[in-house]
Motif scaffolding. Structure first.
Motif, PDB file in Angstrom:
ATOM      1  N   SER A   1      -3.610  42.579 -55.098  1.00  0.00           N
ATOM      2  CA  SER A   1      -4.843  42.876 -54.371  1.00  0.00           C
ATOM      3  C   SER A   1      -5.224  41.775 -53.386  1.00  0.00           C
ATOM      4  O   SER A   1      -5.966  42.023 -52.435  1.00  0.00           O
ATOM      5  CB  SER A   1      -5.996  43.091 -55.356  1.00  0.00           C
ATOM      6  N   ILE A   2      -4.712  40.556 -53.589  1.00  0.00           N
ATOM      7  CA  ILE A   2      -5.078  39.435 -52.720  1.00  0.00           C
ATOM      8  C   ILE A   2      -4.735  39.708 -51.253  1.00  0.00           C
ATOM      9  O   ILE A   2      -5.563  39.461 -50.361  1.00  0.00           O
ATOM     10  CB  ILE A   2      -4.420  38.130 -53.211  1.00  0.00           C
ATOM     11  N   PRO A   3      -3.525  40.220 -50.911  1.00  0.00           N
ATOM     12  CA  PRO A   3      -3.248  40.499 -49.492  1.00  0.00           C
ATOM     13  C   PRO A   3      -4.237  41.472 -48.869  1.00  0.00           C
ATOM     14  O   PRO A   3      -4.583  41.333 -47.685  1.00  0.00           O
ATOM     15  CB  PRO A   3      -1.824  41.089 -49.534  1.00  0.00           C
ATOM     16  N   PHE A   4      -4.712  42.439 -49.629  1.00  0.00           N
ATOM     17  CA  PHE A   4      -5.648  43.413 -49.076  1.00  0.00           C
ATOM     18  C   PHE A   4      -7.052  42.825 -48.926  1.00  0.00           C
ATOM     19  O   PHE A   4      -7.811  43.239 -48.045  1.00  0.00           O
ATOM     20  CB  PHE A   4      -5.666  44.662 -49.957  1.00  0.00           C
ATOM     21  N   ILE A   5      -7.410  41.880 -49.793  1.00  0.00           N
ATOM     22  CA  ILE A   5      -8.677  41.166 -49.611  1.00  0.00           C
ATOM     23  C   ILE A   5      -8.644  40.402 -48.287  1.00  0.00           C
ATOM     24  O   ILE A   5      -9.608  40.438 -47.504  1.00  0.00           O
ATOM     25  CB  ILE A   5      -8.937  40.204 -50.785  1.00  0.00           C
ATOM     26  N   ALA A   6      -7.529  39.717 -48.043  1.00  0.00           N
ATOM     27  CA  ALA A   6      -7.381  38.978 -46.784  1.00  0.00           C
ATOM     28  C   ALA A   6      -7.418  39.926 -45.586  1.00  0.00           C
ATOM     29  O   ALA A   6      -8.040  39.628 -44.556  1.00  0.00           O
ATOM     30  CB  ALA A   6      -6.075  38.188 -46.801  1.00  0.00           C
ATOM     31  N   GLN A   7      -6.783  41.079 -45.721  1.00  0.00           N
ATOM     32  CA  GLN A   7      -6.776  42.043 -44.626  1.00  0.00           C
ATOM     33  C   GLN A   7      -8.176  42.574 -44.361  1.00  0.00           C
ATOM     34  O   GLN A   7      -8.581  42.747 -43.197  1.00  0.00           O
ATOM     35  CB  GLN A   7      -5.834  43.208 -44.962  1.00  0.00           C
ATOM     36  N   TRP A   8      -8.949  42.824 -45.392  1.00  0.00           N
ATOM     37  CA  TRP A   8     -10.311  43.335 -45.237  1.00  0.00           C
ATOM     38  C   TRP A   8     -11.175  42.307 -44.504  1.00  0.00           C
ATOM     39  O   TRP A   8     -11.918  42.649 -43.582  1.00  0.00           O
ATOM     40  CB  TRP A   8     -10.906  43.657 -46.607  1.00  0.00           C
ATOM     41  N   ILE A   9     -11.083  41.042 -44.894  1.00  0.00           N
ATOM     42  CA  ILE A   9     -11.866  39.991 -44.243  1.00  0.00           C
ATOM     43  C   ILE A   9     -11.483  39.878 -42.767  1.00  0.00           C
ATOM     44  O   ILE A   9     -12.347  39.792 -41.879  1.00  0.00           O
ATOM     45  CB  ILE A   9     -11.665  38.645 -44.967  1.00  0.00           C
ATOM     46  N   THR A  10     -10.182  39.907 -42.488  1.00  0.00           N
ATOM     47  CA  THR A  10      -9.719  39.788 -41.109  1.00  0.00           C
ATOM     48  C   THR A  10     -10.150  40.984 -40.264  1.00  0.00           C
ATOM     49  O   THR A  10     -10.529  40.825 -39.093  1.00  0.00           O
ATOM     50  CB  THR A  10      -8.188  39.662 -41.069  1.00  0.00           C
ATOM     51  N   SER A  11     -10.099  42.171 -40.832  1.00  0.00           N
ATOM     52  CA  SER A  11     -10.477  43.364 -40.067  1.00  0.00           C
ATOM     53  C   SER A  11     -11.941  43.313 -39.655  1.00  0.00           C
ATOM     54  O   SER A  11     -12.294  43.682 -38.522  1.00  0.00           O
ATOM     55  CB  SER A  11     -10.191  44.628 -40.878  1.00  0.00           C
ATOM     56  N   ILE A  12     -12.815  42.842 -40.545  1.00  0.00           N
ATOM     57  CA  ILE A  12     -14.236  42.762 -40.217  1.00  0.00           C
ATOM     58  C   ILE A  12     -14.485  41.690 -39.149  1.00  0.00           C
ATOM     59  O   ILE A  12     -15.182  41.928 -38.152  1.00  0.00           O
ATOM     60  CB  ILE A  12     -15.070  42.462 -41.477  1.00  0.00           C
TER      61      ILE A  12
END
Length: 514
Positions: free
Chosen positions: A322-333
């Protein structure tokens, strides 16, 4: 008057209510489609330790972690499932099960877009999520019937979810002002990362700690999605004009910024010829397909890689996947805020922003994942590189996810249906390809999977850079466009007629002789 202005400050912005609920809906959709990726690692028989195979290079297999025998302890709360009851499904069968969802998903994209344009996005999306929720709760029972039955169930689930993105595009076209389009759209579509985060982390937690094991994952997410459907029906409306609780201030702002706040129920027939012959539309289709190839590879296969190759436990797998998707969510915002600010300040054109962000969001993840396959069994470095690559994928959200609204707000649902529908062919292919290419589950086999991912994503980025666009297309208002085109043809015809009229000397020469 001052009292009225003060009261406006405390009114909840309904466009943000729609965006938050839309984000939660996308989260539910991705949770229900993605939870099987990690759950299937506990549904099938465990991997046999192949480290001692003769003739294999050391880097092909990571050593199995040493797990001391746990003595009987009646006070322990940890629940362990008897692995003898697990399913005997090989890698190819698992790949077919994971990809079956997308065979149904692709079918309902275009019908879903047409339904959303005709009836609005609220119920088109809501009923699709509801149907998926019901079927998700039946997953454990159907899985015990056999792999074929589970494939059929996943196919039908895909039929329900295929309406999600076209319906959201219809809603965003009515609710997202131009200067907030990036933020609102990214917030909505960022639910994809949240869904992947929750699918991995919560699934791992439930499997590890809750008695009953993996079936509880499907019961939990299916039930939560039903609760979301009820709230969605109560608070979301198709357009601002039909919303009973929206403030006059917000309604007037949307009217001035968007130009129309009522969903057009009498749209001209979809201009299929113009859409299908539009270079920017095909550029978007290609880059979305490349993005989806990488996204689905990670979403479907990263838990398997961490389980089969790096040998993480299910609890570790759920958290680390799940860590890569947390990073992706932060970057997308954050990248969406930056994109809107750049466009507002006119530092870059809309087209330039969309192309630059798409390049970062496609090439970056491919390079990150490829590098992760070259660090061998170093779990920490591999996890870091997966995380870095997926973080960069967040740049796609204020670019290719918004681009359908740039090209044609009126027909964005249809464009999104084409783009996402064709793109999800990647979702059908990647789990099956990974299953075929990794029969022995070695690092070298997985490296080939990641090489393919990198090449596809880079090629798609090049195509979008060449023919993509962020400008409004003239056929967005097809009736005006056709009238203008007819008028231009008439003017051209008259001009050609005037140019071809005989001169006076020529007229004289044509007179009959006496």
């Amino acid at each position: 008057m001052a009292q009225k202005v003060d009261s406006e400050k405390w009114v909840i912005s309904q466009r943000w209510v729609m965006a938050v609920m839309g984000m939660m809906g996308v989260t539910m959709a991705y949770v229900m489609r993605g939870c099987l990726a990690i759950t299937i690692t506990q549904m099938v028989k465990p991997v046999v330790n192949t480290i001692e195979k003769v003739g294999q290079k050391d880097l092909e297999y990571c050593p199995m972690p040493y797990v001391p025998q746990r003595q009987s302890n009646t006070t322990s709360t940890h629940y362990e499932e008897d692995t003898s009851s697990r399913f005997d499904w090989d890698e190819e069968t698992q790949g077919l099960i994971l990809s079956a969802f997308y065979y149904g998903y692709i079918i309902t994209h275009v019908p879903g877009g047409l339904l959303a344009q005709r009836f609005g996005g609220k119920h088109t999306m809501g009923l699709g999520i509801l149907s998926t929720a019901v079927l998700t709760m039946f997953t454990p029972m159907v899985a015990r019937m056999g792999s074929t039955q589970l494939m059929i169930l996943r196919f039908v689930e895909g039929l329900g979810e295929g309406t999600t993105f076209p319906a959201l595009c219809t809603l965003l076209a009515q609710w997202a002002p131009p200067l907030e389009k990036g933020k609102l759209s990214t917030l909505v579509f960022a639910g994809a990362q949240l869904g992947s985060i929750f699918a991995n982390s919560i699934s791992g937690f439930i499997i590890h700690f809750v008695p009953g094991g993996w079936p509880n994952v499907f019961y939990f997410f299916g039930g939560i999605s039903m609760v979301w459907f009820v709230i969605w029906c109560l608070v979301v409306y198709n357009d601002p004009l039909s919303h009973p609780f929206i403030s006059d201030h917000e309604r007037n702002y949307l009217l001035q910024s968007i130009g129309s706040i009522e969903r057009k129920k009498d749209l001209a027939p979809t201009p299929w010829r113009h859409i299908l012959t539009s270079a920017p539309v095909w550029g978007l289709i290609v880059v979305e397909s490349g993005h989806d190839w990488g996204g689905y590879t990670i979403m479907s296969d990263l838990p398997k890689y961490m389980s089969d190759v790096l040998h993480f436990s299910v609890k570790q797998n759920g958290f680390l996947s799940s860590i890569p998707f947390i990073a992706q969510w932060i970057t997308s915002i954050t990248s969406s805020v930056l994109a809107d600010w750049t466009i507002k300040k006119q530092y870059m054109s809309v087209t330039a922003v969309r192309k630059l962000y798409a390049a970062i969001g496609t090439i970056g993840p491919g390079l990150g994942v490829m590098c992760a396959s070259f660090v061998g069994c170093d779990k920490v470095t591999a996890t870091f590189l997966f995380t870095l690559g997926m973080a960069l994928m967040g740049f796609c959200y204020p670019s290719i996810r918004v681009n359908a609204l740039d090209l044609s707000p009126n027909y964005s649902a249809t464009i999104m249906a084409l783009v996402n529908g064709i793109g999800c062919l990647s979702g059908m292919a990647t789990p099956y390809v990974a299953g075929l290419l990794t029969p022995n589950r070695t690092i070298l086999e997985w490296r080939l999977v990641f090489w393919i991912m990198l090449i596809v994503m880079m090629a798609s980025s090049v195509v979008f850079t060449m023919i993509g666009s962020g400008e409004l297309q003239p056929w967005n208002d097809i009736e005006t466009y056709e009238k203008r085109k007819i008028g231009q043809e008439k003017d051209e015809s008259q001009k050609n007629y005037q140019d071809s009229k005989p001169t006076s000397a020529y007229d004289t020469s044509l007179k009959k002789p006496n």
